[in-house]
Scaffold this motif. Structure first.
Motif, PDB file in Angstrom:
ATOM      1  N   VAL A   7      -1.895   1.307  37.351  1.00 49.49           N
ATOM      2  CA  VAL A   7      -1.005   0.456  38.146  1.00 49.49           C
ATOM      3  C   VAL A   7      -0.494   1.276  39.320  1.00 49.49           C
ATOM      4  N   LEU A   8      -0.775   0.803  40.530  1.00 52.99           N
ATOM      5  CA  LEU A   8      -0.201   1.376  41.741  1.00 52.99           C
ATOM      6  C   LEU A   8       0.939   0.451  42.142  1.00 52.99           C
ATOM      7  N   LYS A  41       8.159  -4.366  40.861  1.00 49.21           N
ATOM      8  CA  LYS A  41       7.031  -5.181  40.418  1.00 49.21           C
ATOM      9  C   LYS A  41       5.973  -4.333  39.714  1.00 49.21           C
ATOM     10  N   GLY A  42       5.682  -3.165  40.269  1.00 50.82           N
ATOM     11  CA  GLY A  42       4.684  -2.303  39.648  1.00 50.82           C
ATOM     12  C   GLY A  42       5.098  -1.843  38.270  1.00 50.82           C
ATOM     13  N   ALA A  43       6.335  -1.345  38.170  1.00 51.44           N
ATOM     14  CA  ALA A  43       6.838  -0.854  36.883  1.00 51.44           C
ATOM     15  C   ALA A  43       6.888  -1.978  35.853  1.00 51.44           C
ATOM     16  N   ASN A  44       7.317  -3.173  36.273  1.00 50.57           N
ATOM     17  CA  ASN A  44       7.361  -4.314  35.348  1.00 50.57           C
ATOM     18  C   ASN A  44       5.971  -4.642  34.802  1.00 50.57           C
ATOM     19  N   GLN A  45       4.977  -4.649  35.686  1.00 46.68           N
ATOM     20  CA  GLN A  45       3.606  -4.985  35.267  1.00 46.68           C
ATOM     21  C   GLN A  45       3.048  -3.913  34.341  1.00 46.68           C
ATOM     22  N   ALA A  46       3.399  -2.656  34.624  1.00 41.01           N
ATOM     23  CA  ALA A  46       2.957  -1.560  33.760  1.00 41.01           C
ATOM     24  C   ALA A  46       3.568  -1.678  32.368  1.00 41.01           C
ATOM     25  N   VAL A  47       4.856  -1.972  32.296  1.00 45.97           N
ATOM     26  CA  VAL A  47       5.539  -2.132  31.009  1.00 45.97           C
ATOM     27  C   VAL A  47       4.938  -3.310  30.244  1.00 45.97           C
ATOM     28  N   ALA A  48       4.687  -4.420  30.947  1.00 48.78           N
ATOM     29  CA  ALA A  48       4.104  -5.605  30.292  1.00 48.78           C
ATOM     30  C   ALA A  48       2.737  -5.291  29.699  1.00 48.78           C
ATOM     31  N   ILE A 137      -4.188  -2.447  39.077  1.00 44.78           N
ATOM     32  CA  ILE A 137      -3.307  -3.522  39.538  1.00 44.78           C
ATOM     33  C   ILE A 137      -2.436  -2.977  40.670  1.00 44.78           C
ATOM     34  N   ALA A 138      -2.278  -3.764  41.749  1.00 43.10           N
ATOM     35  CA  ALA A 138      -1.390  -3.369  42.846  1.00 43.10           C
ATOM     36  C   ALA A 138      -0.625  -4.585  43.350  1.00 43.10           C
ATOM     37  N   GLN A 139       0.521  -4.316  43.988  1.00 46.06           N
ATOM     38  CA  GLN A 139       1.347  -5.363  44.597  1.00 46.06           C
ATOM     39  C   GLN A 139       1.688  -4.931  46.021  1.00 46.06           C
ATOM     40  N   ASN A 164      -1.712  -8.502  43.193  1.00 49.27           N
ATOM     41  CA  ASN A 164      -0.589  -9.431  43.123  1.00 49.27           C
ATOM     42  C   ASN A 164       0.123  -9.356  44.483  1.00 49.27           C
ATOM     43  N   PRO A 165      -0.187 -10.285  45.417  1.00 50.38           N
ATOM     44  CA  PRO A 165       0.290 -10.153  46.798  1.00 50.38           C
ATOM     45  C   PRO A 165       1.742 -10.577  46.967  1.00 50.38           C
ATOM     46  N   ALA A 166       2.635  -9.789  46.373  1.00 55.88           N
ATOM     47  CA  ALA A 166       4.060 -10.106  46.399  1.00 55.88           C
ATOM     48  C   ALA A 166       4.843  -8.827  46.684  1.00 55.88           C
TER      49      ALA A 166
END
Length: 308
Positions: A7-8, A41-48, A137-139, A164-166
């Motif tokens: 995850v970046l 957003k990155g940290a949240n996706q990594a934790v999920a 994964i990147a945002q 994830n373009p956010a």
């Protein structure tokens, strides 16, 4: 054997102000409560992804401050590999200020801080980690140039790219060409394509737009309506799970991370993965805070039962 995901992305400390409604211009409101939680957003996706059973490697940055130390400790407790997280001197850790109303809807202000300092050199240093992943994964809370470089490295090693373009931003054709899966919400999708997602025709136009740019899978998150998926010749809505909304913060991030954690690299279980991501996301919005609300796989199975 668990899926390897790089995850970046951003690492933020979230401050949430609990209020009755989102203020109008010029309006002053009393805050009912103030809370803190890990976010970005990155940290949240990594934790999920990690809580759903993936092995996660994080590429990011924090400041040399109390918030940075707190976030590194918080993410370290999740067993996320932080070897490629740099501490940036003389810079603050990213922060988000969240206005949360009594219906669970939010407005968010994001300060990038150290997140904006992820460099080309840092991405190149992470090549070995990216190369051994099934997905990256990147945002857009980190520099788009860094994402472009990471996706180029990913393609060199046949790693599947998830964008994830956010927050919403214009995307170059070069980046879209390197993107295998794109996951905008309907507002972000309209900003990128210029097509408002208002009916089936518009949805089809949107699918075609991304397909022509080289994207293999388009997933448009539609909140309580579910997720629209376009893959190959198939275009289908995967309905959401109805729940009581407490706080929508982190719901989209939970979906992305959880979905990726069980997705097969040949996309053969794409609809099951979307449904699983939505189950995880539905649990997230029933609990306060971004990272504290993200469920484990065990929790998802406890609430919804095991997949066959």
């Amino acid at each position: 054997m668990s899926i390897n995901i790089s995850v970046l992305g951003s690492i933020n400390l979230d401050t949430t102000y609990h209020i009755t409604h989102i203020p109008l211009p010029g309006e002053t409101l009393q805050v009912n409560k103030k809370t803190y939680a890990g976010g970005g957003k990155g940290a949240n996706q990594a934790v999920a992804a990690q809580r759903s059973g993936a092995t996660v490697h994080f590429i990011g940055a924090v400041g040399n401050d109390t918030a940075g130390k707190f976030m590194l400790e918080t993410m370290g407790k999740e067993n996320i590999d932080l070897a490629n997280v740099e501490v940036k001197e003389n810079e603050q850790t990213g922060a988000a200020t969240i206005l949360l109303d009594k219906n669970g809807q939010n407005s968010i202000l994001v300060y990038a801080g150290a997140n904006s300092l992820i460099s080309h050199k840092q991405i190149v240093k992470a090549e070995n980690v990216i190369a051994k992943s099934q997905y990256i994964i990147a945002q857009f809370e980190t520099p788009i140039k860094a994402t472009l470089e990471a996706f180029k490295i990913a393609k060199k090693h046949d790693v599947i790219t998830i964008l994830n373009p956010a927050p919403a931003a214009k995307i170059s054709d070069e980046l879209l060409e390197l993107t295998d899966i794109i996951t905008p919400n309907e507002t972000e999708s309209a900003f990128i394509t210029g097509i408002k997602v208002k009916d089936q025709n518009a949805m089809h136009e949107t699918d075609m737009y991304f397909k022509k740019k080289g994207v293999k899978v388009t997933l448009i998150t539609l909140g309580s309506r579910g997720v629209h998926c376009s893959i190959g010749s198939i275009s289908q809505l995967v309905p959401a799970h109805k729940v009581h909304v407490v706080d929508t913060t982190g719901a989209g991030d939970t979906f992305v991370g959880a979905m990726a954690s069980i997705l097969k690299p040949d996309f053969s279980n794409i609809f099951e993965a979307i449904d699983y991501g939505q189950k995880a996301s539905s649990i997230t919005i029933e609990v306060m805070g971004a990272q504290p609300s993200i469920p484990t796989r065990e929790k998802v199975e406890q609430v919804y039962g095991k997949e066959d």
